[in-house]
Design a protein around this motif. Sequence first.
Motif, PDB file in Angstrom:
ATOM      1  N   UNK A 116      -1.639  -1.292  11.108  1.00  0.00           N
ATOM      2  CA  UNK A 116      -3.031  -0.848  10.948  1.00  0.00           C
ATOM      3  C   UNK A 116      -3.442  -0.861   9.482  1.00  0.00           C
ATOM      4  N   UNK A 117      -2.524  -0.468   8.595  1.00  0.00           N
ATOM      5  CA  UNK A 117      -2.854  -0.465   7.159  1.00  0.00           C
ATOM      6  C   UNK A 117      -3.157  -1.886   6.700  1.00  0.00           C
ATOM      7  N   UNK A 132     -10.481   5.056  -0.808  1.00  0.00           N
ATOM      8  CA  UNK A 132      -9.708   5.370   0.393  1.00  0.00           C
ATOM      9  C   UNK A 132      -8.677   6.451   0.110  1.00  0.00           C
ATOM     10  N   UNK A 166      -9.759  -5.785   6.440  1.00  0.00           N
ATOM     11  CA  UNK A 166     -11.150  -5.483   6.844  1.00  0.00           C
ATOM     12  C   UNK A 166     -11.925  -4.787   5.726  1.00  0.00           C
ATOM     13  N   UNK A 167     -11.327  -4.680   4.561  1.00  0.00           N
ATOM     14  CA  UNK A 167     -11.905  -4.057   3.347  1.00  0.00           C
ATOM     15  C   UNK A 167     -12.118  -2.547   3.489  1.00  0.00           C
ATOM     16  N   UNK A 168     -11.419  -1.923   4.414  1.00  0.00           N
ATOM     17  CA  UNK A 168     -11.591  -0.468   4.572  1.00  0.00           C
ATOM     18  C   UNK A 168     -10.756   0.317   3.578  1.00  0.00           C
ATOM     19  N   UNK A 169      -9.615  -0.229   3.213  1.00  0.00           N
ATOM     20  CA  UNK A 169      -8.818   0.419   2.161  1.00  0.00           C
ATOM     21  C   UNK A 169      -8.362  -0.628   1.148  1.00  0.00           C
ATOM     22  N   UNK A 170      -8.059  -0.137  -0.021  1.00  0.00           N
ATOM     23  CA  UNK A 170      -7.643  -1.048  -1.084  1.00  0.00           C
ATOM     24  C   UNK A 170      -6.126  -1.072  -1.189  1.00  0.00           C
ATOM     25  N   UNK A 191       0.864  -1.178   0.000  1.00  0.00           N
ATOM     26  CA  UNK A 191       0.000   0.000   0.000  1.00  0.00           C
ATOM     27  C   UNK A 191       0.898   1.225   0.000  1.00  0.00           C
ATOM     28  N   UNK A 207      -6.510  -2.812   7.987  1.00  0.00           N
ATOM     29  CA  UNK A 207      -7.590  -2.105   7.286  1.00  0.00           C
ATOM     30  C   UNK A 207      -7.831  -2.724   5.908  1.00  0.00           C
ATOM     31  N   UNK A 238       3.280   2.287   2.940  1.00  0.00           N
ATOM     32  CA  UNK A 238       2.768   1.998   4.274  1.00  0.00           C
ATOM     33  C   UNK A 238       2.914   0.501   4.539  1.00  0.00           C
ATOM     34  N   UNK A 280     -18.584   1.080   8.080  1.00  0.00           N
ATOM     35  CA  UNK A 280     -18.127   0.608   6.775  1.00  0.00           C
ATOM     36  C   UNK A 280     -17.689  -0.857   6.773  1.00  0.00           C
ATOM     37  N   UNK A 281     -17.411  -1.404   7.968  1.00  0.00           N
ATOM     38  CA  UNK A 281     -17.031  -2.824   7.995  1.00  0.00           C
ATOM     39  C   UNK A 281     -18.242  -3.746   8.156  1.00  0.00           C
ATOM     40  N   UNK A 282     -19.429  -3.171   8.254  1.00  0.00           N
ATOM     41  CA  UNK A 282     -20.630  -4.006   8.268  1.00  0.00           C
ATOM     42  C   UNK A 282     -21.019  -4.302   6.805  1.00  0.00           C
ATOM     43  N   UNK A 283     -21.889  -5.267   6.603  1.00  0.00           N
ATOM     44  CA  UNK A 283     -22.254  -5.559   5.201  1.00  0.00           C
ATOM     45  C   UNK A 283     -23.071  -4.450   4.530  1.00  0.00           C
ATOM     46  N   UNK A 309       2.991  -0.234   9.704  1.00  0.00           N
ATOM     47  CA  UNK A 309       2.134  -0.810   8.659  1.00  0.00           C
ATOM     48  C   UNK A 309       1.120  -1.810   9.189  1.00  0.00           C
ATOM     49  N   UNK A 357       1.281   5.448  -0.372  1.00  0.00           N
ATOM     50  CA  UNK A 357       0.697   6.798  -0.320  1.00  0.00           C
ATOM     51  C   UNK A 357       1.740   7.724  -0.924  1.00  0.00           C
ATOM     52  N   UNK A 381      -5.035   8.399   5.174  1.00  0.00           N
ATOM     53  CA  UNK A 381      -3.857   7.632   5.534  1.00  0.00           C
ATOM     54  C   UNK A 381      -4.007   7.114   6.946  1.00  0.00           C
ATOM     55  N   UNK A 382      -3.248   6.088   7.252  1.00  0.00           N
ATOM     56  CA  UNK A 382      -3.285   5.478   8.583  1.00  0.00           C
ATOM     57  C   UNK A 382      -3.042   6.515   9.664  1.00  0.00           C
ATOM     58  N   UNK A 394     -15.213   2.518   0.580  1.00  0.00           N
ATOM     59  CA  UNK A 394     -13.817   2.238   0.934  1.00  0.00           C
ATOM     60  C   UNK A 394     -12.896   2.182  -0.281  1.00  0.00           C
ATOM     61  N   UNK A 395     -13.482   1.956  -1.434  1.00  0.00           N
ATOM     62  CA  UNK A 395     -12.648   1.901  -2.645  1.00  0.00           C
ATOM     63  C   UNK A 395     -11.993   3.241  -2.908  1.00  0.00           C
ATOM     64  N   UNK A 411     -18.014  -7.562   0.455  1.00  0.00           N
ATOM     65  CA  UNK A 411     -19.199  -7.831   1.290  1.00  0.00           C
ATOM     66  C   UNK A 411     -19.100  -9.186   1.987  1.00  0.00           C
TER      67      UNK A 411
END
Lengths: 317, 285
Positions: free
Chosen positions: A41-42, B281, A48-52, A9, A45, A16, B101-104, A39, A11, B284-285, B278-279, A70
């Motif tokens: 948390x990245x 994003x 957890x699908x929060x960031x790509x 990942x 994340x 990261x 955002x982490x829920x379905x 790295x 930036x 930053x951390x 989330x796509x 999903x």
Amino acid sequence: MIRIEHLSKQYGRKFAVKDLNLHIEKGTTFGLIGSNGAGKSTTMKILATLIRPSSGRAWVGGYDVTKSGRKVREIVGYMPDFFGVYDQLTSIEYLDFYAACYGFDYATRRQVAMQLLELVDLTDQSNQPVDHLSRGMKQRLGLARALVHDPAFLILDEPASGLDPRSRMEFRKILKVLRSMGKTILISSHMLSELEEICDAIGVMEQGELIACEQVDALKHVRRSERIYEIYVRDKVEETVQLLQALQEVESVTVEERKLFVQTKMGEQSQDQLLSMLVEHQIPVLQFQERSINMEDLYLQVTNRSQGGNTDDQKVE
Amino acid sequence: MIKKWSKRWVNPVFIQESQWRIRKKTTPWILFFHLLLMGIIVFFALFVFIAIEPFFDLRSGTNIFIIFSYLQLGMVVFISPAIASGLISAEREKQTLSLLLVTPLSSKQIILGKWLSSVGFMLLLYLSTLPVYVVIYNYGGISLDQALRVFLHLLITMLFLSSVGIFFSSLVKRTGISTILSYLVVIIWGIVSTFIFYLVSVFTSVINNVPINEIPFFWELFISLHPAASMAFVLDIEIAAALLNMHNMTFPVYILYFVIYTILTIFLLISSAYFLSPKRDQQKE
């Protein structure tokens, strides 16, 4: 099973996470340690699908985190390092809301919420506004929230940060219960000592890279077989060092003025032999004591020895 | 069947957000003062009309309705962005967004739930003034379809401005900035566009050497997208009716307002969901 392949990942120009490879088997509790910005948390994340990710791939329970977000969210419980609460809700309503987000009907939601509050020992706080809970209680409630859909995978980002010793202990107890339930847990922390009790394996991240990965059992074995003695002498420091280094069981001798740190594979019963030997050679020993081995030092020592810095595709079973 | 339906359509974000709004200690007071303010203004207007005219005719009833409709419009224009502009950014500030955002739930569901809750609160404010409507209606001069058209106009405006608020809320991190941007849009939309319209009218009349009210039809359509102007078309106020007659138009211009802002609302909601996803994003951390 969690599988990570060449995950990065970026930036801007900064990585990261850089070319991360990791394989965590089902039912394993894996700890990630590293300083801030390492790295951890990245990585979490991304899982957890929060960031790509910028490149590479990752799978949780066989689902690709970028393609089947999903599905991944349905089987993963994620707890971030910092999170807020809806202060207008009570503990039970808080869990009820997240259960509703997972599509549970009202009766099931209430039942699940009560069970989870019992698991995290917050039953007596069920009707308290979330905002009135202590930090430790909020962390436990956060864990309950992550468990609301009974996920097979748990991703916990520094769950015990900022907690007092008692709350940490309580938190560890809950994690042990979850571990016994067969959940696959990925947990991060700054401190290795915090993870050794609950993890099966541990990885160290630094500047986005996984620099080491080791089974906790291997570390514990080393700790059992190795000892460090702290010897304080009035003089004859060099002579003492030569005497100690001549012994086969002594692995290393570190000197700090008149204090010597002796790392050895000698058993407890040989302590007196070592002391007698020094006295026989008329070394003026002022102090002689065993020092507890620092888990962090030992960890880095073991991983350097076993891997020599090569961390490609670390597999943990 | 019902279970399946409710699972698909019941939005937990909408329910939670609405519950929170209703539970807030300030909500009854907001509703009370809103009704009080509207009531005072309308009854003041009523007394003025009664004092001026020896006989209260239907035209006075219509005029009070017009005043009240514009008051409601003003309320919608000023309150909607304020409510909606913190919907997502406040979640970010409170660090609760990642947990959602982490829920379905998809970004679309989150946006829709939040947006509907803000519109719901606006509707509640609107409904709280129903007693005033009843009093005005008793004086006559208003047809039911006219009242419904006004309601539709207010609803479309509410939906649009709430979507503007939520759009900026998902686009920027801070609620303060989101609120400023939302009001900036309102100012440009309400004041700057009027000023531009006026300049164009003067400029066109000077260039073409025609009276100022004979401006090109395109610009008349442009001004019909202005909330106050389109409300005039909805209320069938004389000047609006005259403009339509001038161009022999039978087509109700306010329909254009409804269609354009419905499309814009949908576009802004889709964009909000896109920025929330989330796509996208960026953080930053």
